[in-house]
Write a protein that holds these residues in place. Structure first.
Motif, PDB file in Angstrom:
ATOM      1  N   ASN A   5       0.712  -1.185  -0.002  1.00 53.18           N
ATOM      2  CA  ASN A   5       0.054  -0.111  -0.018  1.00 53.18           C
ATOM      3  C   ASN A   5       0.835   1.181   0.216  1.00 53.18           C
ATOM      4  N   TRP A   6       0.748   1.987  -1.003  1.00 51.23           N
ATOM      5  CA  TRP A   6       1.725   2.901  -1.249  1.00 51.23           C
ATOM      6  C   TRP A   6       1.412   4.356  -0.353  1.00 51.23           C
ATOM      7  N   PRO A   7       0.047   4.730   0.142  1.00 51.62           N
ATOM      8  CA  PRO A   7       0.163   5.623   1.210  1.00 51.62           C
ATOM      9  C   PRO A   7       0.510   5.209   2.377  1.00 51.62           C
ATOM     10  N   THR A   8       0.486   4.062   2.995  1.00 46.94           N
ATOM     11  CA  THR A   8       1.158   3.523   3.992  1.00 46.94           C
ATOM     12  C   THR A   8       2.695   3.655   3.916  1.00 46.94           C
ATOM     13  N   PHE A   9       3.303   3.451   2.817  1.00 45.35           N
ATOM     14  CA  PHE A   9       4.641   3.707   2.668  1.00 45.35           C
ATOM     15  C   PHE A   9       5.135   5.129   2.703  1.00 45.35           C
ATOM     16  N   ILE A  10       4.366   6.032   2.189  1.00 44.53           N
ATOM     17  CA  ILE A  10       4.735   7.508   2.184  1.00 44.53           C
ATOM     18  C   ILE A  10       4.329   7.714   3.685  1.00 44.53           C
ATOM     19  N   PHE A  11       3.450   7.450   4.336  1.00 44.70           N
ATOM     20  CA  PHE A  11       3.298   7.834   5.802  1.00 44.70           C
ATOM     21  C   PHE A  11       4.404   7.387   6.657  1.00 44.70           C
ATOM     22  N   THR A  12       4.860   6.232   6.501  1.00 40.77           N
ATOM     23  CA  THR A  12       5.971   5.535   7.271  1.00 40.77           C
ATOM     24  C   THR A  12       7.209   6.328   6.956  1.00 40.77           C
ATOM     25  N   LEU A  13       7.365   6.930   5.658  1.00 40.87           N
ATOM     26  CA  LEU A  13       8.661   7.863   5.514  1.00 40.87           C
ATOM     27  C   LEU A  13       8.321   8.997   6.201  1.00 40.87           C
ATOM     28  N   LEU A  14       7.275   9.434   6.103  1.00 43.75           N
ATOM     29  CA  LEU A  14       7.152  10.710   6.906  1.00 43.75           C
ATOM     30  C   LEU A  14       7.299  10.582   8.417  1.00 43.75           C
ATOM     31  N   LEU A  15       6.906   9.420   9.009  1.00 41.79           N
ATOM     32  CA  LEU A  15       6.950   9.263  10.406  1.00 41.79           C
ATOM     33  C   LEU A  15       8.236   9.009  10.721  1.00 41.79           C
ATOM     34  N   PHE A  16       9.153   8.350  10.031  1.00 43.69           N
ATOM     35  CA  PHE A  16      10.482   8.081  10.199  1.00 43.69           C
ATOM     36  C   PHE A  16      11.218   9.534  10.161  1.00 43.69           C
ATOM     37  N   THR A  17      10.767  10.576   9.189  1.00 37.97           N
ATOM     38  CA  THR A  17      11.575  11.845   9.118  1.00 37.97           C
ATOM     39  C   THR A  17      11.170  12.430  10.603  1.00 37.97           C
ATOM     40  N   LEU A  18      10.121  12.285  11.007  1.00 39.61           N
ATOM     41  CA  LEU A  18       9.580  12.904  12.469  1.00 39.61           C
ATOM     42  C   LEU A  18      10.640  12.450  13.382  1.00 39.61           C
ATOM     43  N   ASP A  19      10.874  11.076  13.335  1.00 34.63           N
ATOM     44  CA  ASP A  19      11.924  10.420  14.323  1.00 34.63           C
ATOM     45  C   ASP A  19      13.209  11.040  14.218  1.00 34.63           C
ATOM     46  N   VAL A  20      13.699  11.452  13.102  1.00 41.76           N
ATOM     47  CA  VAL A  20      14.973  11.832  12.806  1.00 41.76           C
ATOM     48  C   VAL A  20      15.242  13.362  13.282  1.00 41.76           C
ATOM     49  N   VAL A  21      13.848  14.072  13.286  1.00 39.03           N
ATOM     50  CA  VAL A  21      13.666  15.522  13.734  1.00 39.03           C
ATOM     51  C   VAL A  21      13.972  15.538  15.315  1.00 39.03           C
ATOM     52  N   LEU A  22      13.118  14.424  15.880  1.00 42.30           N
ATOM     53  CA  LEU A  22      13.008  14.504  17.344  1.00 42.30           C
ATOM     54  C   LEU A  22      14.403  14.091  17.769  1.00 42.30           C
ATOM     55  N   MET A  23      15.102  13.509  17.250  1.00 41.63           N
ATOM     56  CA  MET A  23      16.443  12.927  17.554  1.00 41.63           C
ATOM     57  C   MET A  23      17.568  13.997  17.685  1.00 41.63           C
ATOM     58  N   ILE A  24      17.450  15.000  16.614  1.00 40.92           N
ATOM     59  CA  ILE A  24      18.277  16.113  16.542  1.00 40.92           C
ATOM     60  C   ILE A  24      18.733  16.675  18.039  1.00 40.92           C
ATOM     61  N   PRO A  25      17.669  17.372  18.887  1.00 39.69           N
ATOM     62  CA  PRO A  25      17.991  17.719  20.054  1.00 39.69           C
ATOM     63  C   PRO A  25      18.764  16.879  21.166  1.00 39.69           C
ATOM     64  N   VAL A  26      18.547  15.488  21.062  1.00 44.26           N
ATOM     65  CA  VAL A  26      19.077  14.764  21.762  1.00 44.26           C
ATOM     66  C   VAL A  26      20.535  14.434  21.352  1.00 44.26           C
ATOM     67  N   ILE A  27      20.974  14.572  20.126  1.00 40.52           N
ATOM     68  CA  ILE A  27      22.250  14.568  19.577  1.00 40.52           C
ATOM     69  C   ILE A  27      23.188  15.534  20.088  1.00 40.52           C
ATOM     70  N   GLN A  28      22.336  16.814  19.923  1.00 42.74           N
ATOM     71  CA  GLN A  28      22.946  18.195  20.272  1.00 42.74           C
ATOM     72  C   GLN A  28      23.254  18.295  21.904  1.00 42.74           C
ATOM     73  N   ILE A  29      22.283  17.753  22.865  1.00 44.66           N
ATOM     74  CA  ILE A  29      22.480  17.854  24.160  1.00 44.66           C
ATOM     75  C   ILE A  29      23.709  16.777  24.287  1.00 44.66           C
ATOM     76  N   GLY A  30      23.965  15.681  23.760  1.00 47.51           N
ATOM     77  CA  GLY A  30      24.827  14.673  24.018  1.00 47.51           C
ATOM     78  C   GLY A  30      26.147  15.355  23.386  1.00 47.51           C
ATOM     79  N   GLN A  31      26.215  16.186  22.329  1.00 43.12           N
ATOM     80  CA  GLN A  31      27.430  16.698  21.882  1.00 43.12           C
ATOM     81  C   GLN A  31      28.002  17.881  22.937  1.00 43.12           C
ATOM     82  N   ARG A  32      27.206  18.594  23.725  1.00 48.16           N
ATOM     83  CA  ARG A  32      27.581  19.688  24.583  1.00 48.16           C
ATOM     84  C   ARG A  32      28.127  18.739  25.890  1.00 48.16           C
ATOM     85  N   ILE A  33      27.352  17.795  26.319  1.00 53.63           N
ATOM     86  CA  ILE A  33      28.110  16.920  27.578  1.00 53.63           C
ATOM     87  C   ILE A  33      29.285  16.451  27.186  1.00 53.63           C
TER      88      ILE A  33
END
Length: 409
Positions: free
Chosen positions: A365-393
């Motif tokens: 199902n292609w709409p499901t695939f596109i949705f999963t890609l967008l969901l994964f992109t959201l996960d990547v964005v949510l991880m950015i501040p985590v990495i930034q905090i880790g770099q400061r530490i």
């Protein structure tokens, strides 16, 4: 060590397994010679066993080594003592389980999925050396007399450590304590896989994610494979009869929600973290670990990055591990209720990249695939501040170490 195991895990589950995606795409059943397949399967399975299967030995050893070294004690002797303790407890744990004269030495206690217990054993042995051991100054040259002197100085804490191990092992044997037994996790896994209640699914997902972060990976590992529960079969039968999965009886079935959207075959946390590290980090060592583990992580073998980064027991990654899978499931449930995507009801082959699990599980199902890609992109964005905090530490710790070295000189 964990990265090596991750690659052989990829080979074992992705290539030398008849139920894997790559095996079926390239039709290895006919194109690969049996001799090559048998050899490859034996080598990959063996390497997974000696890396991940007995990873607890390495974990206990280095936990004791670094604990003893922190207090300027003989770290090598502490490491050897911890290996004796963890292997003895592992043997008696299997002996009490089997009730026979021949017990399987490769216990769940030694597996990488039970690494928390091994770390605790190593830490306790290190503390025994802290309080009972004599101070030790490393020497560039070692000779027989010096090694004998080291062994004599480490005799008391070694005996005390082994005695504690004997007591723990005997307790395990007499009371038949099944440490890290699947029985204690099956109820969690079964409740999560067979539930259609979104609240229960989210809470149990957070619990299994917390256990994984804490070094007990058995529940989460069990959720990365397809389930043959009655509810899952009912969903698949409905989809086969009606030609679509939009109105299956269990739209929010836990097994499909967790596997397809919550953890995405470990893509939602580990693969997203790998992508963020490769894009945003300036630490060469961390970036090298991420590059080395990119391929195994993409195909669902995250242990190399899990140990090498590390994610294990790292407070920086606790909230992401708890919240991101739960958030993914909430968003996916909303999309399913609005009929934007189709529930995942079909079995998925092992070694399937996490982002493609929902696509294959929904029969392409292609709409499901596109949705999963967008969901994964959201996960990547949510991880950015985590990495930034880790770099400061990490930067602050580097400055602290430099100042400490300066004062030491």
């Amino acid at each position: 060590m964990a990265t090596i195991g991750a690659y052989f895990q990829l080979l074992k589950d992705g290539i030398f397994s008849p139920d894997s995606l790559i095996y079926n795409i390239f039709n290895f059943d006919y194109t690969m010679p049996d001799v090559f397949w048998n050899a490859g399967n034996a080598v990959s399975a063996g390497m997974v066993k000696v890396t991940f299967g007995i990873f607890g030995i390495y974990a206990a050893y280095f936990s004791a080594v670094y604990t003893a070294r922190l207090y300027k004690k003989d770290s090598t002797m502490a490491g050897i003592a911890s290996v004796i303790v963890i292997t003895f407890c592992s043997y008696l744990s299997e002996f009490s389980r089997s009730n026979s004269m021949q017990a399987n030495f490769y216990s769940r206690i030694l597996s990488i999925n039970g690494i928390l217990l091994a770390l605790c054993v190593g830490y306790i042995v290190g503390q025994v050396f802290h309080f009972l051991g004599k101070n030790y100054v490393p020497s560039r040259t070692e000779h027989v007399l010096r090694i004998q002197h080291r062994a004599w100085n480490a005799l008391l804490p070694t005996i005390a450590s082994v005695a504690l191990g004997l007591v723990l092992g005997v307790i395990i044997y007499l009371f038949k304590i099944r440490l890290l037994d699947t029985y204690y996790f099956k109820s969690i896994i079964s409740s999560l896989e067979n539930s259609n209640n979104l609240l229960i699914i989210i809470l149990l997902t957070m619990l299994t994610s917390f256990l994984w972060w804490g070094g007990i990976g058995y529940p989460l590992t069990s959720l990365t494979t397809s389930t043959n529960s009655g509810a899952a079969l009912a969903n698949m039968n409905y989809a086969l009869r009606h030609g679509n999965a939009q109105d299956v009886p269990y739209k929010y079935l836990g097994s499909s929600m967790v596997h397809s959207y919550g953890i995405m075959g470990d893509a939602s946390i580990v693969l997203a973290l790998t992508v963020v590290i490769l894009i945003y980090t300036h630490n060469r060592e961390i970036e090298a670990v991420a590059k080395a583990n990119l391929l195994p992580v993409a195909f669902g073998s995250p242990n190399g990055l899990f140990i090498g980064l590390p994610i294990l027991l790292n407070p920086i990654y606790l909230l992401p591990c708890l919240l991101i899978p739960a958030l993914n499931e909430l968003i996916a449930a909303g999309a399913i209720s609005l009929r934007l995507i189709s529930p995942s009801v079909y079995p998925v082959l092992s070694g399937t990249p996490g982002i493609l699990i929902s696509f294959f599980g929904s029969n392409g199902n292609w709409p499901t695939f596109i949705f999963t890609l967008l969901l994964f992109t959201l996960d990547v964005v949510l991880m950015i501040p985590v990495i930034q905090i880790g770099q400061r530490i990490a930067e602050k710790l580097t400055v602290y170490d430099e100042e400490e070295d300066r004062y030491a000189k």
